[in-house]
Each structure stands twice: as structure tokens, then as C-alpha cells.
Design a protein around this motif. Sequence first.
Motif, PDB file in Angstrom:
ATOM      1  N   HIS A 404      26.680   2.019  -1.082  1.00 27.10           N
ATOM      2  CA  HIS A 404      27.279   1.091  -0.176  1.00 27.10           C
ATOM      3  C   HIS A 404      27.467  -0.345  -0.646  1.00 27.10           C
ATOM      4  CE1 HIS A 404      28.852  -0.003   3.816  1.00 27.10           C
ATOM      5  NE2 HIS A 404      27.974  -1.008   4.025  1.00 27.10           N
ATOM      6  N   LEU A 405      26.278  -0.684  -1.064  1.00 25.68           N
ATOM      7  CA  LEU A 405      26.251  -2.003  -1.671  1.00 25.68           C
ATOM      8  C   LEU A 405      27.210  -2.292  -2.865  1.00 25.68           C
ATOM      9  CD1 LEU A 405      24.823  -4.822  -1.187  1.00 25.68           C
ATOM     10  CD2 LEU A 405      23.187  -4.090  -2.554  1.00 25.68           C
ATOM     11  N   GLN A 406      27.296  -1.247  -3.784  1.00 24.31           N
ATOM     12  CA  GLN A 406      27.996  -1.296  -4.975  1.00 24.31           C
ATOM     13  C   GLN A 406      29.577  -1.589  -4.673  1.00 24.31           C
ATOM     14  OE1 GLN A 406      27.341  -1.754  -8.351  1.00 24.31           O
ATOM     15  NE2 GLN A 406      29.520  -1.924  -8.104  1.00 24.31           N
ATOM     16  N   GLN A 407      29.850  -0.715  -3.396  1.00 20.11           N
ATOM     17  CA  GLN A 407      31.368  -0.648  -3.052  1.00 20.11           C
ATOM     18  C   GLN A 407      31.894  -2.023  -2.593  1.00 20.11           C
ATOM     19  OE1 GLN A 407      31.091   2.597  -0.464  1.00 20.11           O
ATOM     20  NE2 GLN A 407      32.436   4.192  -2.013  1.00 20.11           N
ATOM     21  N   LYS A 408      30.648  -2.613  -1.792  1.00 24.45           N
ATOM     22  CA  LYS A 408      30.955  -3.859  -1.374  1.00 24.45           C
ATOM     23  C   LYS A 408      31.104  -5.053  -2.386  1.00 24.45           C
ATOM     24  CE  LYS A 408      28.118  -7.368   0.639  1.00 24.45           C
ATOM     25  NZ  LYS A 408      26.843  -7.959   1.198  1.00 24.45           N
ATOM     26  N   HIS A 409      30.297  -4.934  -3.398  1.00 22.43           N
ATOM     27  CA  HIS A 409      30.330  -5.853  -4.647  1.00 22.43           C
ATOM     28  C   HIS A 409      31.771  -5.621  -5.435  1.00 22.43           C
ATOM     29  CE1 HIS A 409      25.785  -6.432  -4.488  1.00 22.43           C
ATOM     30  NE2 HIS A 409      26.289  -6.935  -3.583  1.00 22.43           N
ATOM     31  N   GLY A 410      32.100  -4.032  -5.556  1.00 20.94           N
ATOM     32  CA  GLY A 410      33.092  -3.832  -6.367  1.00 20.94           C
ATOM     33  C   GLY A 410      34.369  -4.623  -5.626  1.00 20.94           C
ATOM     34  N   LEU A 411      34.446  -4.467  -4.364  1.00 16.79           N
ATOM     35  CA  LEU A 411      35.655  -5.143  -3.756  1.00 16.79           C
ATOM     36  C   LEU A 411      35.422  -6.758  -3.969  1.00 16.79           C
ATOM     37  CD1 LEU A 411      37.961  -4.833  -1.872  1.00 16.79           C
ATOM     38  CD2 LEU A 411      36.509  -5.264  -0.100  1.00 16.79           C
ATOM     39  N   TYR A 412      34.277  -7.219  -3.740  1.00 19.56           N
ATOM     40  CA  TYR A 412      34.156  -8.630  -3.999  1.00 19.56           C
ATOM     41  C   TYR A 412      34.616  -9.153  -5.370  1.00 19.56           C
ATOM     42  CZ  TYR A 412      31.834 -13.124  -5.362  1.00 19.56           C
ATOM     43  OH  TYR A 412      31.614 -14.251  -6.086  1.00 19.56           O
ATOM     44  N   ARG A 413      34.271  -8.354  -6.280  1.00 18.14           N
ATOM     45  CA  ARG A 413      34.765  -8.499  -8.028  1.00 18.14           C
ATOM     46  C   ARG A 413      36.279  -8.384  -8.055  1.00 18.14           C
ATOM     47  NH1 ARG A 413      31.584 -12.011  -9.866  1.00 18.14           N
ATOM     48  NH2 ARG A 413      29.369 -11.243 -10.088  1.00 18.14           N
ATOM     49  N   MET A 414      36.788  -7.478  -7.185  1.00 19.66           N
ATOM     50  CA  MET A 414      38.397  -7.106  -7.487  1.00 19.66           C
ATOM     51  C   MET A 414      39.161  -8.178  -6.772  1.00 19.66           C
ATOM     52  SD  MET A 414      39.026  -4.231  -9.186  1.00 19.66           S
ATOM     53  CE  MET A 414      38.190  -3.034  -9.774  1.00 19.66           C
ATOM     54  N   GLU A 415      38.521  -8.669  -5.706  1.00 21.59           N
ATOM     55  CA  GLU A 415      39.172  -9.762  -5.024  1.00 21.59           C
ATOM     56  C   GLU A 415      39.445 -11.025  -5.813  1.00 21.59           C
ATOM     57  OE1 GLU A 415      36.756  -9.779  -1.364  1.00 21.59           O
ATOM     58  OE2 GLU A 415      38.120  -8.412  -0.200  1.00 21.59           O
ATOM     59  N   GLN A 416      38.640 -11.338  -6.798  1.00 21.80           N
ATOM     60  CA  GLN A 416      38.713 -12.567  -7.543  1.00 21.80           C
ATOM     61  C   GLN A 416      39.796 -12.339  -8.310  1.00 21.80           C
ATOM     62  OE1 GLN A 416      35.701 -14.755  -7.036  1.00 21.80           O
ATOM     63  NE2 GLN A 416      35.416 -13.046  -5.564  1.00 21.80           N
ATOM     64  N   PHE A 417      40.458 -11.323  -8.484  1.00 24.35           N
ATOM     65  CA  PHE A 417      41.617 -11.162  -9.660  1.00 24.35           C
ATOM     66  C   PHE A 417      42.854 -11.385  -8.791  1.00 24.35           C
ATOM     67  CE2 PHE A 417      38.629  -8.569 -11.796  1.00 24.35           C
ATOM     68  CZ  PHE A 417      38.867  -9.182 -13.410  1.00 24.35           C
ATOM     69  N   VAL A 418      43.052 -11.247  -7.474  1.00 25.82           N
ATOM     70  CA  VAL A 418      44.092 -11.444  -6.758  1.00 25.82           C
ATOM     71  C   VAL A 418      44.844 -12.800  -6.818  1.00 25.82           C
ATOM     72  CG1 VAL A 418      45.326 -11.422  -4.272  1.00 25.82           C
ATOM     73  CG2 VAL A 418      43.403  -9.916  -5.038  1.00 25.82           C
ATOM     74  N   ASP A 419      46.222 -12.934  -6.811  1.00 30.52           N
ATOM     75  CA  ASP A 419      46.808 -14.327  -7.330  1.00 30.52           C
ATOM     76  C   ASP A 419      46.621 -14.440  -8.852  1.00 30.52           C
ATOM     77  OD1 ASP A 419      47.872 -14.118  -4.851  1.00 30.52           O
ATOM     78  OD2 ASP A 419      46.330 -15.481  -4.063  1.00 30.52           O
ATOM     79  N   GLN A 420      45.847 -13.666  -9.677  1.00 32.81           N
ATOM     80  CA  GLN A 420      45.668 -14.125 -11.033  1.00 32.81           C
ATOM     81  C   GLN A 420      47.015 -13.449 -11.788  1.00 32.81           C
ATOM     82  OE1 GLN A 420      42.225 -14.321 -12.963  1.00 32.81           O
ATOM     83  NE2 GLN A 420      40.942 -15.057 -11.503  1.00 32.81           N
ATOM     84  N   THR A 421      47.296 -13.687 -13.020  1.00 31.38           N
ATOM     85  CA  THR A 421      47.949 -12.913 -13.824  1.00 31.38           C
ATOM     86  C   THR A 421      46.910 -12.451 -14.996  1.00 31.38           C
ATOM     87  OG1 THR A 421      50.004 -14.262 -13.522  1.00 31.38           O
ATOM     88  CG2 THR A 421      49.816 -12.931 -15.558  1.00 31.38           C
ATOM     89  N   VAL A 422      46.928 -11.154 -15.377  1.00 28.10           N
ATOM     90  CA  VAL A 422      46.119 -10.386 -16.312  1.00 28.10           C
ATOM     91  C   VAL A 422      46.970  -9.782 -17.371  1.00 28.10           C
ATOM     92  CG1 VAL A 422      44.092 -10.328 -14.373  1.00 28.10           C
ATOM     93  CG2 VAL A 422      45.589  -8.469 -14.729  1.00 28.10           C
ATOM     94  N   GLU A 423      46.252  -9.622 -18.400  1.00 28.79           N
ATOM     95  CA  GLU A 423      47.002  -8.810 -19.577  1.00 28.79           C
ATOM     96  C   GLU A 423      46.529  -7.307 -19.431  1.00 28.79           C
ATOM     97  OE1 GLU A 423      47.648  -9.579 -23.972  1.00 28.79           O
ATOM     98  OE2 GLU A 423      45.794  -8.773 -23.696  1.00 28.79           O
ATOM     99  N   VAL A 424      47.412  -6.445 -19.301  1.00 27.75           N
ATOM    100  CA  VAL A 424      47.163  -4.847 -19.209  1.00 27.75           C
ATOM    101  C   VAL A 424      47.499  -4.355 -20.156  1.00 27.75           C
ATOM    102  CG1 VAL A 424      47.226  -2.914 -17.561  1.00 27.75           C
ATOM    103  CG2 VAL A 424      47.231  -5.103 -16.343  1.00 27.75           C
ATOM    104  N   LEU A 425      46.837  -3.173 -20.545  1.00 30.17           N
ATOM    105  CA  LEU A 425      47.243  -2.229 -21.727  1.00 30.17           C
ATOM    106  C   LEU A 425      47.673  -1.086 -21.043  1.00 30.17           C
ATOM    107  CD1 LEU A 425      47.490  -1.132 -24.517  1.00 30.17           C
ATOM    108  CD2 LEU A 425      45.126  -0.564 -24.426  1.00 30.17           C
ATOM    109  N   ILE A 426      48.804  -0.554 -20.848  1.00 25.73           N
ATOM    110  CA  ILE A 426      49.374   0.586 -20.254  1.00 25.73           C
ATOM    111  C   ILE A 426      48.684   1.755 -20.850  1.00 25.73           C
ATOM    112  CG2 ILE A 426      51.318   1.799 -19.375  1.00 25.73           C
ATOM    113  CD1 ILE A 426      53.157  -0.749 -19.576  1.00 25.73           C
TER     114      ILE A 426
END
Length: 477
Positions: A404-426
Motif C-alpha cells: 500500500h505504501l509503495q503504491q502511494k510512493h509510486g504514484l507520487y514519483r509518477m506525478e513528478q513527470f506530469v507536464d514534463q517532456t521525456v525521451e521514450v524508447l518504443i
Amino acid sequence: MSSEHIIEEKKQGQALITDQIQGNTKKLFIESYGCQMNLNDSEIVASILSKEGYNTTHMLEDADLVLVNTCSIREKAEQTIRKRLQQYNHVRKINPNLKIGVMGCMAERLKAKFLEEEKMIDLVVGPDAYRDLPNLVQQIDEGREAVNVILSKEETYGDVSPIRLNSNGVSAFISITRGCDNMCTFCVVPFTRGRERSRDPKSIVDEALDLASKGYKEITLLGQNVDSYLWFGGGLKKDFDKASDIAKASAVDFAKLLEIVALAVPEMRIRFATSNPQDMKVEVLHTMAKFDNICKYIHLPVQSGSSRILKRMNRQHTREEYMELIDNVRKIIPNCAISQDMITGFCGETEEDHQDTLSLMEYVKYDFGFMFAYSERPGTLAAKKLEDDVPMETKKRRLSEIIHLQQKHGLYRMEQFVDQTVEVLIEGNSKKSEAHWMGRNTQNAVVVFPKTGQNIGDFVQVKVTGCTSATLIGEAV
């Protein structure tokens, strides 16, 4: 779960398929369970047997030889293997010439059970004996049982070019060490895979260059413990002290290897797994910071947040030393993602120890995690010396609190990327939609975005517009 650490559950036990070689008439059906090391070993076996006239098949009924690559990390694995062996034996009624073999980490332990008592298999081959397979297969042809589970001090398969199995043609794994010297009390790897030895850096670079020439875009350097990589002309890690002064002076450690590989294939992304906190030197972090093509992601198993439990596990670090390493990662590579392995309910774990784990998780706020309730493995030091005394109910509750705690932290970390542009390897299609691509950013976060004319293997700039606790959602810029 991230692919570095555990093959996606859906791939567990799938028949592995390679390109068919003209003129090969025999058929090999090979299945792999467990970690990525095992999948890499299956690729080595497919390569060795292809020279003996075997092509891979996914039709069990057609096979001349069936090999199941086993894992002994979790109890469930063993039950799965038994079920599979029963199914294979059923096929023997249709195809009496079928030969069945067990390879990998469980081979040694299940030898007596499946070979001698239950007569379910003809062949047993341990992780260091794959070169002996042609000879072992011949022994079965002559009507003898074939067994080689001898662990080696030298074998690294450095000169065997693995045949890539079920590959997406984008990412591949390169094995850099075999075995482990750590002797964590819960772990069976040192007994199943033997002492630690490193592979010649030249053969690693050659494999990376070969993959680059075949259009691969990403490699993961693989070992039970990559940070303790040490090449000084061959031999066991523990014998380094006896090496000559020249060998010591020209030795290549993991930081140096990373740099050599990063320079050799500048167009490729480089990842590595698995790291060990006590062996991770600050030089590795500086090398990661220096090269753009080394991904900003470290899988850094901790197992417990309590120094008392870490000691019982024979982990060679304390809670404080681990936190200091995390501080160094944050300082040297501020945008680095970190993931964990966590075992809850280890022998003697109290509620206070459990709280220490939760507070360490709060301190780090891991991006991802692999969390398990402790289950005793036969042959380990814990099984011999420590009592598995935490009730199953308590283990389950603690595990669910950790998840449960990991899911909370996972979401927190993912939210940091919102509105950013990231390089993705398809890497391929999104699981849920043919109209979307799936790939990863340098931090190993999964990114899904609509297709607009790109191809598998492209690097794409993606603007992140939303997220779940495990996936980033965006659109190509």
C-alpha cells in the motif's frame, strides 16, 4: 514488476522461440522460469544446441528435447515445475522419443526427486554445465541417465553468443558476472549458482557492438550483483588479493566497465541489474551522471529497514549506510529513479522492525518495488539456523501495508513527470490498445502514448499529460 528483475509473469514458462537455422532437423522446446539471468541462460543453451542441429519450437508434440529452466526463489516455482513435468510426460505417450531435462537453479536439488524416484526426467544440467549438453544428450541416446550439476570457478560463457529468445529486437541482456559471494541467509543463489566470477570486458563490449549492429537500442548488464564486478584476467572475485601487481593495476571494476560500454555504444541506452548496497561505489554514481546513455535508474534491494533484521539476513550494510547511499544517489544524480526488493516477516521480525521498514520507505519514496512475504528456501542458512516464527497472518498484513505504501510512493514519483517532456524508447504496442505505443523513459517508467507514425525502436520525445501509479500517459511531441 520491472523487466530487469523478474520476467513479466505472463512470459513465465512460455516456450522460447529463436530464428530457425537452415539444415537443423531436431526440435528443442525450452521454457524459462524465474529471473532474467535464467532467461539469458536459456539463450545461451539455445545457442549451444543450435550448433548440434536443434531449432526451437513452440509445439511440444513436435519436440525431440524439452528443457525447463528452473528457479528456486519461491515455493510456487517448484509446484509449477512439477505440473509442467507431468504435462511433458503425458506428451511422451504420443511421442515416446521425447527427452525431458531440467536445468537451472533447481536442477541440483530436484535431481533425486524427479530423476531417481519419480523417473519424470532423463537429464539434469546445472547453471555452469551448459557446454556439456551435447555430451549429456548423447548419454541419453545411449540409454543412460545424464547429470552434470558441477559448479565451476571459471565458466562465464563469455564466448557464447546468446541466441535472443522472444526478443522485441529493441532491448537485450548481457551477462557480466555469474554466481554470488554474498551469502545472505535467506538466499539459495550462492549454492545453486556457485562463487562469483566476472566476464572479460572485451567479450562484453563485443556483444554490445554486435547487438548495436543488429539494430538493438538498449542493453541491460546483468549479474546477481553487478557492483562487485571485477576483472583482473579471470578467476574468482575472492582470489583478487592473490593477483599480481600488474593484474591489480589494470583491473576493471564496475564503474570502469560501465564507462567502457557507454563509450563503445554511444547510441545505445545502458541499464544494469541487480545492485547490492554494500558494493555500490560512489564512482558508479559519478559514471552514471557523466554519460547521457546510461539510464538514470538503480534497482537497489534493501530487504528490510531494520538494522537488526539486516544483520540476521547477513546483509553487509546497516539501515544508516543504506540511507547514506541513497543521499549520495540524490546528490550526484538528482533525477535518478530507485526501486527496491523487500522481504517482510523474516525470522524474528518484530512490529518495531516492520515500522523501521515503513519509515525507510518514507525516507526513500521508491519509484517501484518487488515485495514478498518471507518463505523459507531449503538449503539456505536461514532454513538451517533460524526459526521461521512470524505467523502467516502477520506476514500477510505487513506485506499489504508495504505494498500500500509503495503504491502511494509510486504514484507520487509518477506525478513528478506530469507536464514534463521525456525521451521514450518504443518497445512495442501498449498492452491495452493497438493504437498506442509502450516504451520507457530513462527512469524505467512505462510510458503509453498514441501512435503517430513512429516505429518500434525509435526514441521519441513524449509530453506527459497524466499518470497512474505505474504508468505515464502522454503524446508524442
